[in-house]
Design a protein around this motif. Structure first.
Motif, mmCIF file in Angstrom:
data_model
loop_
_atom_site.group_PDB
_atom_site.id
_atom_site.type_symbol
_atom_site.label_atom_id
_atom_site.label_comp_id
_atom_site.label_asym_id
_atom_site.label_seq_id
_atom_site.Cartn_x
_atom_site.Cartn_y
_atom_site.Cartn_z
ATOM 1 N N ARG A 1 -19.148 -15.593 11.072
ATOM 2 C CA ARG A 1 -18.904 -14.303 10.408
ATOM 3 C C ARG A 1 -17.443 -14.174 9.976
ATOM 4 N N ILE A 2 -17.213 -13.749 8.725
ATOM 5 C CA ILE A 2 -15.852 -13.598 8.216
ATOM 6 C C ILE A 2 -15.471 -12.134 7.990
ATOM 7 N N CYS A 3 -16.407 -11.218 8.238
ATOM 8 C CA CYS A 3 -16.104 -9.794 8.016
ATOM 9 C C CYS A 3 -15.918 -9.084 9.352
ATOM 10 N N SER A 4 -14.804 -9.395 10.007
ATOM 11 C CA SER A 4 -14.536 -8.855 11.339
ATOM 12 C C SER A 4 -13.810 -7.518 11.299
ATOM 13 N N SER A 5 -12.848 -7.383 10.360
ATOM 14 C CA SER A 5 -11.998 -6.191 10.334
ATOM 15 C C SER A 5 -12.072 -5.514 8.969
ATOM 16 N N TYR A 6 -12.496 -4.256 8.972
ATOM 17 C CA TYR A 6 -12.485 -3.440 7.757
ATOM 18 C C TYR A 6 -11.216 -2.588 7.786
ATOM 19 N N VAL A 7 -10.399 -2.678 6.736
ATOM 20 C CA VAL A 7 -9.116 -1.981 6.727
ATOM 21 C C VAL A 7 -8.928 -1.205 5.429
ATOM 22 N N LYS A 8 -8.550 0.052 5.562
ATOM 23 C CA LYS A 8 -8.187 0.901 4.425
ATOM 24 C C LYS A 8 -6.694 1.183 4.502
ATOM 25 N N LEU A 9 -5.968 0.805 3.459
ATOM 26 C CA LEU A 9 -4.551 1.138 3.373
ATOM 27 C C LEU A 9 -4.408 2.325 2.448
ATOM 28 N N ALA A 10 -4.007 3.437 3.001
ATOM 29 C CA ALA A 10 -3.868 4.670 2.231
ATOM 30 C C ALA A 10 -2.388 5.047 2.188
ATOM 31 N N TYR A 11 -2.042 6.217 2.653
ATOM 32 C CA TYR A 11 -0.655 6.679 2.607
ATOM 33 C C TYR A 11 0.252 5.758 3.422
ATOM 34 N N GLN A 12 1.397 5.375 2.840
ATOM 35 C CA GLN A 12 2.323 4.457 3.484
ATOM 36 C C GLN A 12 3.590 5.182 3.927
ATOM 37 N N LYS A 13 4.031 4.907 5.160
ATOM 38 C CA LYS A 13 5.260 5.507 5.664
ATOM 39 C C LYS A 13 6.486 4.906 4.985
ATOM 40 N N GLN A 14 6.433 3.594 4.747
ATOM 41 C CA GLN A 14 7.564 2.894 4.135
ATOM 42 C C GLN A 14 7.397 2.913 2.618
ATOM 43 N N VAL A 15 8.194 3.699 1.948
ATOM 44 C CA VAL A 15 8.031 3.924 0.508
ATOM 45 C C VAL A 15 8.249 2.634 -0.282
ATOM 46 N N ASN A 16 7.271 2.324 -1.134
ATOM 47 C CA ASN A 16 7.327 1.192 -2.072
ATOM 48 C C ASN A 16 7.437 -0.179 -1.407
ATOM 49 N N ARG A 17 7.119 -0.283 -0.123
ATOM 50 C CA ARG A 17 7.013 -1.619 0.503
ATOM 51 C C ARG A 17 5.881 -2.399 -0.141
ATOM 52 N N ILE A 18 4.783 -1.714 -0.483
ATOM 53 C CA ILE A 18 3.629 -2.350 -1.109
ATOM 54 C C ILE A 18 3.653 -2.097 -2.612
ATOM 55 N N LYS A 19 3.543 -3.166 -3.367
ATOM 56 C CA LYS A 19 3.472 -3.073 -4.824
ATOM 57 C C LYS A 19 2.144 -3.674 -5.275
ATOM 58 N N VAL A 20 1.372 -2.910 -6.022
ATOM 59 C CA VAL A 20 0.074 -3.351 -6.527
ATOM 60 C C VAL A 20 0.234 -3.744 -7.990
ATOM 61 N N ILE A 21 -0.119 -4.992 -8.307
ATOM 62 C CA ILE A 21 -0.066 -5.473 -9.681
ATOM 63 C C ILE A 21 -1.489 -5.736 -10.156
ATOM 64 N N ILE A 22 -1.908 -5.033 -11.177
ATOM 65 C CA ILE A 22 -3.256 -5.194 -11.714
ATOM 66 C C ILE A 22 -3.183 -6.019 -12.995
ATOM 67 N N VAL A 23 -3.826 -7.183 -12.964
ATOM 68 C CA VAL A 23 -3.889 -8.062 -14.126
ATOM 69 C C VAL A 23 -5.124 -7.665 -14.933
ATOM 70 N N GLU A 24 -4.970 -7.509 -16.230
ATOM 71 C CA GLU A 24 -6.061 -7.002 -17.062
ATOM 72 C C GLU A 24 -7.077 -8.085 -17.393
ATOM 73 N N GLU A 25 -7.629 -8.654 -16.331
ATOM 74 C CA GLU A 25 -8.677 -9.678 -16.403
ATOM 75 C C GLU A 25 -9.593 -9.467 -15.201
ATOM 76 N N ASN A 26 -10.747 -10.136 -15.200
ATOM 77 C CA ASN A 26 -11.611 -10.164 -14.024
ATOM 78 C C ASN A 26 -11.244 -11.379 -13.187
ATOM 79 N N LEU A 27 -10.885 -11.147 -11.935
ATOM 80 C CA LEU A 27 -10.359 -12.214 -11.087
ATOM 81 C C LEU A 27 -10.904 -12.100 -9.668
ATOM 82 N N GLY A 28 -11.189 -13.257 -9.077
ATOM 83 C CA GLY A 28 -11.555 -13.288 -7.657
ATOM 84 C C GLY A 28 -12.830 -12.543 -7.333
ATOM 85 N N TYR A 29 -12.991 -12.280 -6.022
ATOM 86 C CA TYR A 29 -14.195 -11.597 -5.539
ATOM 87 C C TYR A 29 -13.842 -10.205 -5.014
#
Length: 213
Positions: free
Chosen positions: A185-213
Motif C-alpha cells: 500500500r502506498i496511500c498511508s498518509s492523507y495530508v491537506k496543506l491549507a493556511y501556512q504560518k511561514q509566509v511564502n515558504r511554499i510557492k506553487v507553480i502551475i504549468v499550463e499543461e497536463n502533467l503527472g498523476y
C-alpha cells in the motif's frame, strides 16, 4: 489554447493566486517547460542544498536533469546503487535542504494542496524542514474543492502510481482505492496543506499543461 478556454484559464489563474496568497503561499502560472526552466535556472545557484519529492511531473519536465546541471548540492534520492538505509538517510537529509522541489496530487480553488504518501517523507518535508518549498503541478491537478481533490487522489493518483511502481495492491486491478491493508500500500498518509504560518515558504507553480498523476 483556444481563446475562450484561455480566457477561462485566466479567470482561474486570478482566483487561485488570490486564494493561495490568502493562505500565505505564493502561486504563479507558467506557459510551458521552457518558461519553467528559465525560472528555475534563476534560483538554482549559490550551492544551495536541493532535495526532491518523488514525482512523475518533475520527470516529465526535466527538472531532475536541470538540478544536476546546476550550481547546487543535490541530495540525490535517485542515485543508483543506494541501499534502503542510504535512501532513508537521503530522505532525512532533505529536511535540512535550502530548497525542496516536488509536485502535488491535487490543488483546490480555495488555495489548498492535497497529497497522499506512502513513506511520508514527501509530505513531511512539504510541511516542515526545508527553508523553501516549490510545488510544480499541471492544469490537470486543479480541483474545485476538497471532495473533488480526494476523489482525484483515490481514483487517479494512487492507482496510477501503484501501477507505475508495480505494486501488488487491489487498486491496480480495480482502478480506484480500496482502503486495503496490502504490504505494498502506498496511500498511508492523507495530508491537506491549507493556511501556512511561514509566509511564502511554499510557492506553487502551475504549468499550463497536463502533467503527472
Amino acid at each position: 489554447m483556444e481563446k475562450n478556454l484561455e480566457s477561462l484559464l485566466r479567470i482561474k489563474e486570478t482566483e487561485l493566486i488570490k486564494a493561495f496568497e490568502a493562505n500565505n503561499m505564493t502561486c504563479l502560472f507558467v506557459k510551458d517547460r521552457d518558461e519553467l526552466t528559465h525560472y528555475l535556472k534563476s534560483i538554482l545557484n549559490q550551492s544551495k542544498k536541493v532535495a526532491l519529492g518523488g514525482s512523475v511531473t518533475l520527470n516529465q519536465l526535466g527538472v531532475i536533469d536541470l538540478i544536476k546541471e546546476s550550481d547546487v548540492h543535490f541530495i540525490d534520492r535517485y542515485e543508483e546503487g543506494l541501499s534502503n538505509e542510504e535512501l532513508m538517510n537521503r530522505f532525512r537529509e532533505a529536511f535540512f535542504a535550502d530548497l525542496f522541489i516536488t509536485s502535488t496530487n491535487a490543488l483546490t480553488m480555495d488555495g489548498c494542496l492535497y497529497n497522499i504518501d506512502g513513506t511520508g517523507n514527501r509530505v513531511a518535508a512539504m510541511i516542515f524542514g526545508p527553508r523553501e518549498v516549490i510545488v510544480i503541478a499541471g492544469l490537470n491537478k486543479i480541483c474545485q474543492n476538497e471532495e473533488e481533490a480526494i476523489a482525484r487522489i483515490r481514483h487517479c493518483s494512487a492507482p496510477a502510481n501503484a501501477i507505475r511502481l508495480n505494486k501488488k495492491t487491489p487498486c491496480t486491478k480495480t482502478g480506484h482505492c480500496m482502503d486495503c491493508h496490502s504490504p505494498d500500500r502506498i496511500c498511508s498518509s492523507y495530508v491537506k496543506l491549507a493556511y501556512q504560518k511561514q509566509v511564502n515558504r511554499i510557492k506553487v507553480i502551475i504549468v499550463e499543461e497536463n502533467l503527472g498523476y
